[in-house]
Design an enzyme around this catalytic site. Structure first.
Site, PDB file in Angstrom:
ATOM      1  N   ASN A  21       0.836  -1.214   0.000  1.00  0.00           N
ATOM      2  CA  ASN A  21       0.000   0.000   0.000  1.00  0.00           C
ATOM      3  C   ASN A  21       0.864   1.254   0.000  1.00  0.00           C
ATOM      4  O   ASN A  21       0.536   2.234  -0.674  1.00  0.00           O
ATOM      5  CB  ASN A  21      -0.950  -0.008   1.196  1.00  0.00           C
ATOM      6  CG  ASN A  21      -2.157  -0.878   0.947  1.00  0.00           C
ATOM      7  OD1 ASN A  21      -3.056  -0.501   0.197  1.00  0.00           O
ATOM      8  ND2 ASN A  21      -2.169  -2.067   1.537  1.00  0.00           N
ATOM      9  N   MET A  97       0.803  -3.076  12.204  1.00  0.00           N
ATOM     10  CA  MET A  97       0.185  -4.163  12.962  1.00  0.00           C
ATOM     11  C   MET A  97       0.188  -3.957  14.481  1.00  0.00           C
ATOM     12  O   MET A  97       0.150  -4.915  15.235  1.00  0.00           O
ATOM     13  CB  MET A  97       0.875  -5.497  12.615  1.00  0.00           C
ATOM     14  CG  MET A  97       0.773  -5.867  11.146  1.00  0.00           C
ATOM     15  SD  MET A  97      -0.925  -5.945  10.539  1.00  0.00           S
ATOM     16  CE  MET A  97      -1.463  -7.484  11.287  1.00  0.00           C
ATOM     17  N   ILE A  99      -1.582  -1.848  17.858  1.00  0.00           N
ATOM     18  CA  ILE A  99      -2.648  -0.970  18.334  1.00  0.00           C
ATOM     19  C   ILE A  99      -1.966   0.250  18.934  1.00  0.00           C
ATOM     20  O   ILE A  99      -1.132   0.126  19.838  1.00  0.00           O
ATOM     21  CB  ILE A  99      -3.532  -1.680  19.368  1.00  0.00           C
ATOM     22  CG1 ILE A  99      -4.193  -2.901  18.700  1.00  0.00           C
ATOM     23  CG2 ILE A  99      -4.568  -0.728  19.929  1.00  0.00           C
ATOM     24  CD1 ILE A  99      -4.995  -3.765  19.642  1.00  0.00           C
ATOM     25  N   ASN A 114      -6.567   4.521   8.161  1.00  0.00           N
ATOM     26  CA  ASN A 114      -6.152   3.112   8.140  1.00  0.00           C
ATOM     27  C   ASN A 114      -6.874   2.415   6.995  1.00  0.00           C
ATOM     28  O   ASN A 114      -7.939   2.863   6.557  1.00  0.00           O
ATOM     29  CB  ASN A 114      -6.538   2.439   9.464  1.00  0.00           C
ATOM     30  CG  ASN A 114      -6.061   0.999   9.536  1.00  0.00           C
ATOM     31  OD1 ASN A 114      -4.953   0.674   9.093  1.00  0.00           O
ATOM     32  ND2 ASN A 114      -6.882   0.124  10.086  1.00  0.00           N
ATOM     33  N   HIS A 116      -8.311  -1.428   6.270  1.00  0.00           N
ATOM     34  CA  HIS A 116      -8.560  -2.700   6.947  1.00  0.00           C
ATOM     35  C   HIS A 116      -9.259  -3.648   5.970  1.00  0.00           C
ATOM     36  O   HIS A 116     -10.266  -3.276   5.366  1.00  0.00           O
ATOM     37  CB  HIS A 116      -9.435  -2.482   8.186  1.00  0.00           C
ATOM     38  CG  HIS A 116      -9.739  -3.765   8.893  1.00  0.00           C
ATOM     39  ND1 HIS A 116      -8.795  -4.423   9.658  1.00  0.00           N
ATOM     40  CD2 HIS A 116     -10.847  -4.549   8.898  1.00  0.00           C
ATOM     41  CE1 HIS A 116      -9.326  -5.545  10.123  1.00  0.00           C
ATOM     42  NE2 HIS A 116     -10.575  -5.640   9.682  1.00  0.00           N
ATOM     43  N   GLU A 150     -10.465   3.040  19.366  1.00  0.00           N
ATOM     44  CA  GLU A 150     -11.017   1.690  19.281  1.00  0.00           C
ATOM     45  C   GLU A 150     -10.591   1.048  17.959  1.00  0.00           C
ATOM     46  O   GLU A 150     -10.666   1.686  16.896  1.00  0.00           O
ATOM     47  CB  GLU A 150     -12.545   1.779  19.354  1.00  0.00           C
ATOM     48  CG  GLU A 150     -13.224   0.477  19.670  1.00  0.00           C
ATOM     49  CD  GLU A 150     -14.734   0.615  19.589  1.00  0.00           C
ATOM     50  OE1 GLU A 150     -15.405  -0.370  19.275  1.00  0.00           O
ATOM     51  OE2 GLU A 150     -15.229   1.747  19.806  1.00  0.00           O
ATOM     52  N   LEU A 151     -10.188  -0.217  18.012  1.00  0.00           N
ATOM     53  CA  LEU A 151      -9.593  -0.902  16.858  1.00  0.00           C
ATOM     54  C   LEU A 151     -10.574  -1.042  15.679  1.00  0.00           C
ATOM     55  O   LEU A 151     -11.690  -1.543  15.850  1.00  0.00           O
ATOM     56  CB  LEU A 151      -9.129  -2.303  17.287  1.00  0.00           C
ATOM     57  CG  LEU A 151      -8.424  -3.135  16.224  1.00  0.00           C
ATOM     58  CD1 LEU A 151      -7.073  -2.540  15.872  1.00  0.00           C
ATOM     59  CD2 LEU A 151      -8.277  -4.590  16.696  1.00  0.00           C
TER      60      LEU A 151
END
Ligand code: GRF
Length: 221
Positions: A21, A97, A99, A114, A116, A150-151
């Site tokens: 990316n 990778m 948090i 991000n 995902h 929060e992930l």
């Protein structure tokens, strides 16, 4: 190039691995389809391919080795220091990778993205390809979203969808989804660079309108 001729958006990219990316973002900024300049690449581990890609592009590559830092707070403080030095307008997580400590996220609120590999809110976390296949889903895909503490939960900007085919494997699905990521990540960053997309109070605004959800692009062919 945008007609406004504003200076390219200063982008810092956080990586942990292969950096495909990152490469797509570098390529788009070089070809002129993305009005951005990658001012630095930060990896949480040494020796990853993404750092080679940065070097080859003449971009500073910085390692903030998570293991050498001892704990998440120390890692966060060092990362924060490197980010302050780079002074980016946007922080882009590209296969990063870890948090992030909430303090790092909060200090880049509405200025951190991000990607995902799922159609969020489905499948936050790891193993998204396996989970989508095991669930018998008809569709899988990937999401570019603003980062909140929060992930994998921040407001989404853009999604790329692929229809799961008979006999699909995790590998084949990953390849198709990643091709899409390489398209939509530079696209989403360009929207920010043009000021077409902004995030305020957890809400995405697109072209001056409150967005009711992410823009969705389907795989063609
Ligand atoms: C991407 O598929 C992204 O969705 C996930 O990690 C992968 C990283 O790939 N967060 P790369 O390092 O950009 O090649």
């Amino acid at each position: 190039m945008s007609a406004t001729r504003r200076p390219p958006l200063r982008v810092a990219v956080l990586v942990s691995g292969s950096g495909s990316n990152l490469q797509a973002i570098i390529d788009a900024s070089r070809s002129g389809t993305l009005d951005a300049r990658v001012v630095g690449v930060i990896s949480d581990r040494p020796g990853v391919l993404a750092l080679d890609r940065a070097r080859q592009a003449g971009i500073p590559g910085i390692t903030v080795d998570y293991r050498a830092c001892g704990d998440r707070e120390a890692f966060g403080a060092r990362l924060q220091g490197e980010l302050q030095r780079l002074d980016p307008q946007l922080v882009v997580l590209a296969g990063f990778m870890r948090i992030l400590p909430a303090a790092v996220v909060d200090s880049h609120r509405d200025r951190m993205l991000n990607v995902h590999p799922s159609l969020l809110p489905l499948y936050p976390g790891l193993d998204t390809y396996r989970r989508a296949l095991e669930a018998g889903d008809a569709w899988h895909g990937t999401t570019v979203h603003f980062v909140i503490p929060e992930l994998d939960a921040g407001p989404a900007i853009l999604q790329y969808r692929v229809r799961i085919r008979p006999g699909e494997t995790e590998d084949s699905l990953r390849q198709r989804v990643q091709r899409g990521e390489h398209r939509i990540y530079p696209q989403a960053i360009q929207w920010l660079a043009e000021g077409r997309v902004v995030c305020r109070d957890g809400v995405v605004w697109r072209d001056g309108q409150r967005a009711s959800g992410p823009e969705i692009i389907d795989e063609t062919g």
